[in-house]
Every structure is written in structure tokens, then in C-alpha cells.
Motif scaffolding. Structure first.
Motif: not given
Length: 450
Positions: A324-331, A336-345
């Protein structure tokens, strides 16, 4: 007479109350380390903090934990669990109130350093007491449950902090002082908690130990049920040299990899979410939502720790939260909805590594050095956590949010590698079996369900 009368005892009211009272320390820890993230939004402009000063104040309690955890572990092995069980919280009450009148960054740093020392001291005290009283079937869940309370404290801190922002410019003072209220309640609840009979046996105080055993486990309980031998003067260095050094390395590495990204997020959650384009109230309340999800993630981990086993849960938790952190770093520019979803994951999936921070150390070391081992591992992990938290403001401005998240992902993946290489399986073992360096438990490694 059953040799497992204590390890196979049913869960009693005493155990539940002990778990509740012991969880007060982790609750305060989560509250204290989290509310600074909200308070910093007011402290920074009012005290005109530089990026370096922000990092130091954010990391001050972690530096204190580094100092206090090892000292607390050594003291609890030397003087007992019960003696220090309430004293450490008194320091939290006094210093929390004193923060209300802090007028400069140095004064605030020193107070939070002392608070961190008291919080760190409570780690080995409370967890050793819990491990040494709890039956093996329930040990993982009750020890892991202490970490749930850490996240509960963090969640309440974000919610309370947002509410206290409405108090105006002095809102941050009320936030930091507010920890004194739950600390006072916990001190009162802890009064009268008995000493660990395992520790008493190690010190040769067998009469006291047997009385406590009979009070807690019934009149048929005897010292033979503990499986402990009197062995007071134990050289910790000698024990580490005899083979426990590898266990200490494993615990320190996985604990460090687990807390470095997490504490950075807790200390600077609103700032990080703002850098990811979640602005204004969404950044602040997004931190509160993520904090609640951290709590839910640890609760979910409690339901599977006995079914999956320690080793499997630890490895999977690191791998998928790191993804999840890797995807936040790559994108980092994702919606905002995707960012919140990844942080939530990340918040939910990291739960397995969190509850095992206090399960593994208490299971892997013998009674005479259990407190010291937990304290040392906690101290070592806080070095990395303090450095990571200190560097967050500078990393965000120098590297950018994408690379900062990639660095966090790399730390999580390193934890997964360490878990695959070194993590033992202690599910279903007695405290004596899990702490031995040989492998006595192949027959005992049976699934233990709740």
C-alpha cells in the motif's frame, strides 16, 4: 497434579482486569504520541518552529521512550513488576500538566522527553506482568490487545485534538495537558495489583509467590505449576551470548520496521495528507479516520493471531501494508479517494506487526530477563522511529511526498525479509517452551483457537 494448571487455566476475572489496567499505558502512549500531530498545526506558527525544531518536538517522546524502555526493563527485572506499575504514570501526569505552560521549544522538548521516558518504562513493566499471569491459550490475544489500546488512544487523541482546536490559540496547550486525566484514572485502577509470582520465585521469595498463585489460580496451585527455578543473579550479556542475541536482533529489527513509518504518520499525519493533496479539514479528519482504521486493523489481527500463527501473520502484514505504501509512493498525485483508500489499507494491514511487538518479545525470553529484553528491543526500535520522525519534515520538503512514501515502503519490505529469515513460531507453547533456545515444542505446536 497437572503440570499445566497455570498455562491451561481458564480466563478469569482477574486476567480481564489485569489486561484492562495494563492497557492503560499503551492507551496513554498512543494518545500522547498522536495528539502532537494535531497540536503541531498550532505550535509551529505560535512558537515559530523551524523544520528541524518540528522534527525534534515530534520525535521528543520517542527519544524518551528509547531511554525509558531499557531503564524500565532493567528496573522491573531487578525490583519487580508491581513496584513500578503505577510510579511511571505519575511522571506522565505531572509533565502533561506542565506542558500547558510551555513557552519555548526547548521547554516543550524536555517535558515531552520525560513523558516519553515514563511511557517507555511502562512497556516492559505492564507486558511482563501480563505475560507471566496469562494462560497460553489467551496470551497472544491479551498481549496483542494492549496494542489495540495504543491505537484506541491514538484515535481518541485525533478526535479530541480536533475538538480542542476550537478553543482558540491555546487549544494546543489543552491538548497536551489533557493526557493527565486518563493517566490519573489508570493510576487509581492499578493500585493493589499483585506482584508476578514468576519473578518472586526467581528472587527466592517463594512464600509470597505461592500465596499469590493460590489467590489467583485457586488453592490447588503450587510453585511446581510455574516450572520456574530460583535464579536471581543472571548476567544478561551472558544470556545474549548463549544464543538469545539472534532473538534480540530479530525482535529489534521487525519492531523498528513496524514503527518507523507508523510513528511518522501519527506525528505528521495532517502534514503528510496535505502533501498528498488532501487539504484543509479533509487532511485533519482524514488522519482521524485512518487512526480509527489502525485500531480496527489491530482488532482484526487479534482474531487471527492464534489461527495463522505468529510467523505467518507477521510476514503477511509487512508484505501487504508495504504494498500500500509502495503504491502511494508511485502514484502520489492519485485522486483523493485513491489516496485515502491506500492509506486505509496500510492502516488495517499493518495491524499484525503491531500486536506482535509485545507478543514476541515476552514469549522469546526467560523470566529473569524478560523485562530487560522487552525494554531493550523497545529502546532499539525507537532509535529508528525517532530518526524517521525527525526527518519527515525535511524529507517532505527535500525528497517530495512520493519518495518519502517509497522510503516507508522499503522499510516495511525490509521487515518482511527479516520475518521470513528469523521469525520463529511460538503459537500454542507454554512460556517456558517458547523461551527455550532448543526446539522442544514440535508436538506442542498445535493450533490454539479461542
Amino acid at each position: 497434579m497437572s503440570s499445566n494448571r497455570i498455562d491451561d487455566a481458564p480466563l478469569s476475572g482477574f486476567h480481564k482486569k489485569l489486561a484492562l489496567y495494563s492497557s492503560g499505558g499503551p492507551f496513554l502512549d498512543g494518545y500522547i504520541l498522536s495528539i502532537i500531530g494535531v497540536a503541531m498545526t498550532q505550535i509551529t506558527p505560535q512558537l515559530q518552529l523551524s523544520e528541524s525544531a518540528q522534527g525534534l518536538i515530534g520525535a521528543s517522546a520517542l527519544i524518551g521512550i528509547f531511554l525509558g524502555a531499557f531503564a524500565g526493563g532493567w528496573l522491573t527485572d531487578k525490583f519487580g513488576r508491581q513496584v513500578l506499575y503505577t510510579v511511571d504514570l505519575v511522571a506522565i501526569i505531572v509533565c502533561s500538566v506542565a506542558q500547558f505552560w510551555a513557552t519555548d521549544p526547548v521547554w516543550l522538548f524536555v517535558l515531552r522527553l520525560v513523558i516519553g521516558m515514563a511511557v517507555g518504562a511502562d512497556y516492559p513493566i505492564a507486558t511482563s506482568l501480563m505475560a507471566e499471569f496469562t494462560p497460553r491459550k489467551h496470551r497472544g490475544v491479551l498481549l496483542g490487545g494492549l496494542l489495540v489500546m495504543w491505537f484506541a488512544g491514538g484515535s481518541i487523541a485525533y478526535i479530541a485534538g480536533e475538538a480542542m482546536l476550537s478553543l482558540g490559540d491555546d487549544g494546543w496547550r489543552w491538548m497536551l495537558a489533557s493526557a493527565a486525566l486518563p493517566a490519573t484514572v489508570i493510576v487509581l485502577l492499578r493500585l493493589g495489583t499483585p506482584e508476578s509470582p514468576r519473578w518472586l520465585v526467581k528472587k527466592g521469595r517463594t512464600v509470597e509467590a505461592e500465596k499469590i498463585l493460590k489467590d489467583v489460580f485457586g488453592p490447588e496451585a503450587t510453585l511446581a505449576d510455574l516450572g520456574e527455578e530460583e535464579r536471581e543473579n543472571v548476567d544478561v550479556k551472558a544470556i545474549l551470548r548463549s544464543g538469545y542475541g539472534k532473538r534480540m536482533l530479530f525482535v529489534s529489527v521487525f519492531w523498528t520496521c513496524s514503527v518507523v513509518p507508523l510513528f511518522a504518520i501519527y506525528a505528521f499525519g495532517p502534514v503528510i495528507l496535505d502533501a498528498l493533496k488532501l487539504e484543509g479539514d479533509l487532511a485533519s479528519y482524514g488522519s482521524a479516520v485512518i487512526s480509527v482504521l489502525f485500531t480496527l486493523g489491530t482488532v482484526a489481527a487479534l482474531f487471527v493471531v492464534n489461527r495463522m500463527g505468529r510467523r505467518t501473520l507477521l510476514t503477511h502484514s509487512f508484505v501487504w501494508s508495504g504494498a500500500a505504501l509502495l503504491l502511494l509512493g508511485l502514484f502520489p498525485d492519485a485522486p483523493s479517494s485513491v489516496v485515502m483508500a491506500l492509506f486505509s489499507a496500510y492502516a488495517v494491514l499493518i495491524g499484525g506487526t503491531q500486536i506482535l511487538q509485545w507478543i514476541y518479545p515476552n514469549e522469546l525470553f526467560p523470566t529473569e530477563v524478560r523485562g530487560t529484553a522487552v525494554g531493550l528491543a523497545s529502546s532499539l526500535s525507537r532509535i529508528g522511529a525517532a530518526v524517521g520522525t525527525y526527518l519527515v519534515p525535511m524529507a517532505l520538503s527535500g525528497w517530495g511526498i512520493g519518495n518519502t512514501m517509497l522510503a516507508a515502503a522499503a522499510i516495511s519490505i525490509a521487515g518482511a525479509v527479516a520475518s521470513v529469515a528469523w521469525a520463529p513460531e511460538t503459537r500454542g507453547l507454554t512460556l517456558q517452551q517458547s523461551a527455550t533456545l532448543s526446539d522442544p515444542a514440535e508436538p506442542a505446536r498445535q493450533p490454539v483457537t479461542n
